[in-house]
Design a protein around this motif. Structure first.
Motif, PDB file in Angstrom:
ATOM      1  N   GLN A   1       0.756  -1.270  -0.037  1.00  0.00           N
ATOM      2  CA  GLN A   1      -0.008   0.160   0.148  1.00  0.00           C
ATOM      3  C   GLN A   1       1.059   1.356  -0.147  1.00  0.00           C
ATOM      4  O   GLN A   1       0.487   2.261  -0.756  1.00  0.00           O
ATOM      5  N   THR A   2       2.101   1.303   0.708  1.00  0.00           N
ATOM      6  CA  THR A   2       2.805   2.469   0.595  1.00  0.00           C
ATOM      7  C   THR A   2       3.208   2.791  -0.735  1.00  0.00           C
ATOM      8  O   THR A   2       3.411   3.852  -0.940  1.00  0.00           O
TER       9      THR A   2
ATOM     10  N   ASP B   1       0.265   4.143  -2.769  1.00  0.00           N
ATOM     11  CA  ASP B   1       0.102   5.485  -2.023  1.00  0.00           C
ATOM     12  C   ASP B   1       1.480   6.598  -2.701  1.00  0.00           C
ATOM     13  O   ASP B   1       1.198   7.682  -3.147  1.00  0.00           O
TER      14      ASP B   1
ATOM     15  N   ASP C   1       0.585   6.997  -6.377  1.00  0.00           N
ATOM     16  CA  ASP C   1      -0.646   7.969  -6.745  1.00  0.00           C
ATOM     17  C   ASP C   1      -0.151   9.513  -6.223  1.00  0.00           C
ATOM     18  O   ASP C   1      -0.730  10.448  -7.122  1.00  0.00           O
ATOM     19  N   SER C   2       0.384   9.564  -5.150  1.00  0.00           N
ATOM     20  CA  SER C   2       0.839  10.865  -4.681  1.00  0.00           C
ATOM     21  C   SER C   2       1.725  11.692  -5.821  1.00  0.00           C
ATOM     22  O   SER C   2       1.521  12.806  -6.102  1.00  0.00           O
TER      23      SER C   2
END
Length: 149
Positions: A10-11, A14, A17-18
């Motif tokens: 997930q990191t 993220d 995406d960021s």
């Protein structure tokens, strides 16, 4: 076919995406302001800070061919890769056979994966930008090649 998201934590998702959520609007602002997209690089440092990387060419008045600037972006990222966890190199590409332009986002993560995203666009007179449908393409590990992982 499995999604790239199924193979990373997930990191890392993220981070990608960021990074994309910052790089895409910046690229659109460049197109709107200058009528062209000059290659640039951005990254996420180990502490989560987002940074844009400048090369000597970007800081000078030179306007080198895009491939030279892209190479400089990758050199700058590779030189700092031990302090980074995600990176993107953004450039303008021509869509073969479609007669249009697109932004290419070459995304990489320290976790060992790379993605290519292509965002078609149309620069409208008056310098507004209309975006098409983004698509996923193959990515290459350049900042963190397999030998550096």
């Amino acid at each position: 076919m499995a999604s790239w998201r199924e193979s990373v934590d997930q990191t890392a998702q993220d981070d990608v995406d960021s990074l994309l959520s910052e790089a895409l609007p910046f690229a659109v602002r460049c197109l709107t302001a200058y009528g062209e997209l000059y290659p640039f690089a951005a990254a996420i440092k180990d502490d989560g800070e987002h940074v844009y990387l400048a090369t000597e060419t970007m800081l000078s008045d030179q306007h080198l061919p895009a491939q030279s600037v892209i190479a400089e972006c990758y050199e700058a990222l590779a030189a700092q890769r031990e302090d980074l966890r995600a990176a993107v190199v953004v450039s303008d590409v021509r869509l073969a056979g479609l007669g249009g332009d697109a932004m290419h986002f070459a995304l990489e993560h320290l976790a060992g994966f790379a993605l290519g995203l292509v965002q078609p666009y149309l620069l409208i007179p008056g310098r507004d930008v209309s975006l098409g449908r983004m698509s996923l393409v193959a990515g290459d590990r350049v900042t963190w090649p397999e030998s550096a992982a």
